[in-house]
Design a protein around this motif. Sequence first.
Motif, PDB file in Angstrom:
ATOM      1  N   SER A 195      30.186  41.031  13.836  1.00  0.00           N
ATOM      2  CA  SER A 195      29.539  42.102  14.592  1.00  0.00           C
ATOM      3  C   SER A 195      30.166  43.458  14.268  1.00  0.00           C
ATOM      4  O   SER A 195      29.474  44.477  14.218  1.00  0.00           O
ATOM      5  CB  SER A 195      29.652  41.811  16.087  1.00  0.00           C
ATOM      6  OG  SER A 195      29.139  42.872  16.842  1.00  0.00           O
ATOM      7  N   ASP A 196      31.474  43.464  14.033  1.00  0.00           N
ATOM      8  CA  ASP A 196      32.188  44.697  13.691  1.00  0.00           C
ATOM      9  C   ASP A 196      32.045  45.082  12.215  1.00  0.00           C
ATOM     10  O   ASP A 196      32.549  46.126  11.807  1.00  0.00           O
ATOM     11  CB  ASP A 196      33.681  44.553  14.012  1.00  0.00           C
ATOM     12  CG  ASP A 196      33.954  44.463  15.500  1.00  0.00           C
ATOM     13  OD1 ASP A 196      33.052  44.804  16.302  1.00  0.00           O
ATOM     14  OD2 ASP A 196      35.068  44.042  15.868  1.00  0.00           O
ATOM     15  N   ARG A 202      29.879  53.482   9.827  1.00  0.00           N
ATOM     16  CA  ARG A 202      28.478  53.597  10.264  1.00  0.00           C
ATOM     17  C   ARG A 202      28.352  53.265  11.748  1.00  0.00           C
ATOM     18  O   ARG A 202      27.662  53.967  12.484  1.00  0.00           O
ATOM     19  CB  ARG A 202      27.578  52.656   9.457  1.00  0.00           C
ATOM     20  CG  ARG A 202      27.209  53.174   8.085  1.00  0.00           C
ATOM     21  CD  ARG A 202      26.087  52.358   7.466  1.00  0.00           C
ATOM     22  NE  ARG A 202      26.335  50.928   7.453  1.00  0.00           N
ATOM     23  CZ  ARG A 202      26.990  50.273   6.507  1.00  0.00           C
ATOM     24  NH1 ARG A 202      27.474  50.925   5.483  1.00  0.00           N
ATOM     25  NH2 ARG A 202      27.154  48.967   6.580  1.00  0.00           N
ATOM     26  N   GLN A 203      29.005  52.186  12.177  1.00  0.00           N
ATOM     27  CA  GLN A 203      28.906  51.791  13.577  1.00  0.00           C
ATOM     28  C   GLN A 203      29.559  52.814  14.496  1.00  0.00           C
ATOM     29  O   GLN A 203      29.040  53.104  15.573  1.00  0.00           O
ATOM     30  CB  GLN A 203      29.524  50.408  13.778  1.00  0.00           C
ATOM     31  CG  GLN A 203      28.692  49.305  13.167  1.00  0.00           C
ATOM     32  CD  GLN A 203      29.292  47.933  13.399  1.00  0.00           C
ATOM     33  OE1 GLN A 203      30.044  47.728  14.335  1.00  0.00           O
ATOM     34  NE2 GLN A 203      28.950  46.996  12.542  1.00  0.00           N
ATOM     35  N   GLU A 232      27.201  55.779  14.778  1.00  0.00           N
ATOM     36  CA  GLU A 232      26.064  55.467  15.648  1.00  0.00           C
ATOM     37  C   GLU A 232      26.489  55.487  17.114  1.00  0.00           C
ATOM     38  O   GLU A 232      25.790  56.026  17.968  1.00  0.00           O
ATOM     39  CB  GLU A 232      25.459  54.113  15.284  1.00  0.00           C
ATOM     40  CG  GLU A 232      24.314  53.699  16.178  1.00  0.00           C
ATOM     41  CD  GLU A 232      23.186  54.723  16.274  1.00  0.00           C
ATOM     42  OE1 GLU A 232      22.604  54.849  17.363  1.00  0.00           O
ATOM     43  OE2 GLU A 232      22.896  55.404  15.273  1.00  0.00           O
TER      44      GLU A 232
END
Length: 126
Positions: free
Chosen positions: A64-65, A87-88, A91
């Motif tokens: 997930s990471d 990127r995460q 976001e």
Amino acid sequence: MALQITVDPDAATAPFEQIRAQIAEQARSGALPVGHKLPTVRGFAEELGLAANTVAKAYRALESDGVIETRGRHGTFVAAAGDAAQRQAAEAARSYAQRAVRLGLDRAAASAVVEDALRAAYGDVA
């Protein structure tokens, strides 16, 4: 290169989190290079003396990471985590900024909330 993970059953941190944190750190530091194949969930659980669900939970969190990726029957590998993590994080920051604006926070208040959260997350005591 063998995966070097130790789990302290007496630690306050849950075993799955100990596994997740150690793999993430080793991937971040380069000790586990991009493309390194990780052991199977069952095999790794047996090696560590833990339930397969514990290792599976750590692998799910790492996937997930963006730290690892599963390639079907081929196995689980260290991913190019820097790009995915960046990127995460971007976001999450965009989402927070939009929410802060909707809540009517000014820049200083929104930044202060983030700084407080980061201090808490990193264990900084101010």
